[in-house]
Design an enzyme around this catalytic site. Sequence first.
Site, mmCIF file in Angstrom:
data_model
loop_
_atom_site.group_PDB
_atom_site.id
_atom_site.type_symbol
_atom_site.label_atom_id
_atom_site.label_comp_id
_atom_site.label_asym_id
_atom_site.label_seq_id
_atom_site.Cartn_x
_atom_site.Cartn_y
_atom_site.Cartn_z
ATOM 1 N N ASP A 116 0.689 -1.387 -0.345
ATOM 2 C CA ASP A 116 -0.346 0.051 0.016
ATOM 3 C C ASP A 116 1.110 1.384 0.401
ATOM 4 O OD1 ASP A 116 -1.299 -2.606 0.889
ATOM 5 O OD2 ASP A 116 -3.347 -0.480 1.731
ATOM 6 N N HIS A 118 -1.125 4.078 -0.464
ATOM 7 C CA HIS A 118 -2.125 5.718 0.484
ATOM 8 C C HIS A 118 -1.513 6.966 0.024
ATOM 9 C CE1 HIS A 118 -5.216 2.692 1.384
ATOM 10 N NE2 HIS A 118 -3.988 1.925 2.031
ATOM 11 N N ASP A 145 -3.793 0.419 -3.503
ATOM 12 C CA ASP A 145 -3.936 1.266 -2.534
ATOM 13 C C ASP A 145 -3.025 2.109 -2.560
ATOM 14 O OD1 ASP A 145 -5.822 -0.564 -1.865
ATOM 15 O OD2 ASP A 145 -5.662 -0.122 0.614
ATOM 16 N N ASN A 177 -8.175 -2.375 -2.459
ATOM 17 C CA ASN A 177 -9.703 -2.374 -2.627
ATOM 18 C C ASN A 177 -10.408 -1.069 -2.423
ATOM 19 O OD1 ASN A 177 -8.414 -2.394 0.193
ATOM 20 N ND2 ASN A 177 -10.420 -1.376 0.660
ATOM 21 N N HIS A 178 -9.058 0.312 -2.437
ATOM 22 C CA HIS A 178 -9.198 1.163 -2.422
ATOM 23 C C HIS A 178 -9.000 2.487 -4.222
ATOM 24 C CE1 HIS A 178 -8.801 3.133 1.914
ATOM 25 N NE2 HIS A 178 -8.528 1.825 1.599
ATOM 26 N N HIS A 229 -3.654 -8.048 -3.778
ATOM 27 C CA HIS A 229 -3.704 -7.403 -2.643
ATOM 28 C C HIS A 229 -4.346 -8.289 -1.415
ATOM 29 C CE1 HIS A 229 -4.134 -3.234 -0.294
ATOM 30 N NE2 HIS A 229 -5.171 -3.496 -0.282
ATOM 31 N N HIS A 335 -2.699 -4.157 2.497
ATOM 32 C CA HIS A 335 -4.051 -4.826 3.075
ATOM 33 C C HIS A 335 -4.161 -4.323 4.521
ATOM 34 C CE1 HIS A 335 -8.115 -4.905 2.453
ATOM 35 N NE2 HIS A 335 -8.788 -6.199 2.728
#
Length: 440
Positions: A116, A118, A145, A177-178, A229, A335
């Site tokens: 991730d 972000h 992500d 998932n984002h 992920h 994740h």
Amino acid sequence: MSTDDNITNINISPISRDADASTSTDKPSPSSLPAVVPVPLTWPPDGQLSLEWIHHVISAFDWSSKNLPPSSFPSVLPVPVFDALVLTASKILHKEPNCVRIVTPDSDSTVVVIGDLHGQLHDLLFLFQDAGFPSENRIFVFNGDYVDRGAWGLETFLLLLALKVFMPRRVYLLRGNHESKYCTSTYGFENEVLAKYGDKGKHVYRKCLGCFEGLPLASIIAERVFTAHGGLFRSITVTRSKRTKGKKNRRINLVPETNALCLGSLEELSKAQRSVLDPPWEGRNLIPGDVLWSDPSMKPGLSPNEERGIGLLWGPDCTEEFLKKFKLKLIIRSHEGPDARENMPGLAGMDEGYTIDHDVESGKLITVFSAPDYPQFQATEERYNNKGAYVVLKSPDFGSPEFRSFEAITPRPKVNAYYDFEEVIDSDEDLDLASMVPDL
């Protein structure tokens, strides 16, 4: 590129990276790095990206994050250039299978797996400095992500798309998932795009969502390593219902059997419908939601992921079954940041940016998280101060991972959050399923 009166020259600080996509040199000579970056960025007339153009993008994004308000971002990357980049990248991504097979070119190849990010652009730039730039014998697999929570999700995602276009067989972008409508409307990315592109923001956001739908779900590296992920997924057993009498109703309906949970196969993964804005948590197309949202557990077996409301929990026995069945050595997933790991009994925290969750006879299950000092904005008084990490896989067997942890780049440029971080929970728990857009 032109240098007319509308272009500003930006001084840049060189970042250690490869001089050319076809070489494996870690540090280019000073003469290979551009001294200035022209903005606004322009799309190459022939549509062919160059290493110089990638350097310009990196430097322009870094500079603008420190010197311009978010609303000035179109002066760095105009909408037509955004459109060209996303369209070109989307065409590449949509043609890739759900599970991409990554073949290493030669005996001294390495594969770098990133967790991730972000929207923590500056940590990504340091990661390239630390790990080296993608090159002919250094392949990067990004495990989803890219956006949300951090303030530079757009820059992070667009930089990775540029790298994908420039080196499509050396850079692989998987979906997290984002990369969905629900998460991006909740955790800041939609608001970030609207703040940066103003009246064109809705257009830019829609294009990003369309690109998200094209991101592959998983990869298999050198026939040894499975990456996704969230992780493992269920088998969707389909049975034939009775044929309805009458000429108008001769179609045989396929009905999923959901009573017993068992692991899915790579063939089932390959047939899943990934082009959905929000992976469904019910119906027949459950595999994308499992791959993106599932978590490991120390409890044997498969069970619904009640904590998140979507996906599965799977135990060490499932890891062993999956590795053995498909002759793999590793499962690498992401994740879970330090906040999510607080609620997973028996599993290690994410202080170092990675954990070995299952160590079984056939191999290991690894979680890697590449956003240090996460999240950028946080409601709690005490921060986790976690490190980020990435995984290096080397020939010949790619089954012995090397973990490299790193601290967050400080100070981060000052910027306001794009979501109400004091009200929105830090981890992806208790999802408002009614707000998601299932595509059954």
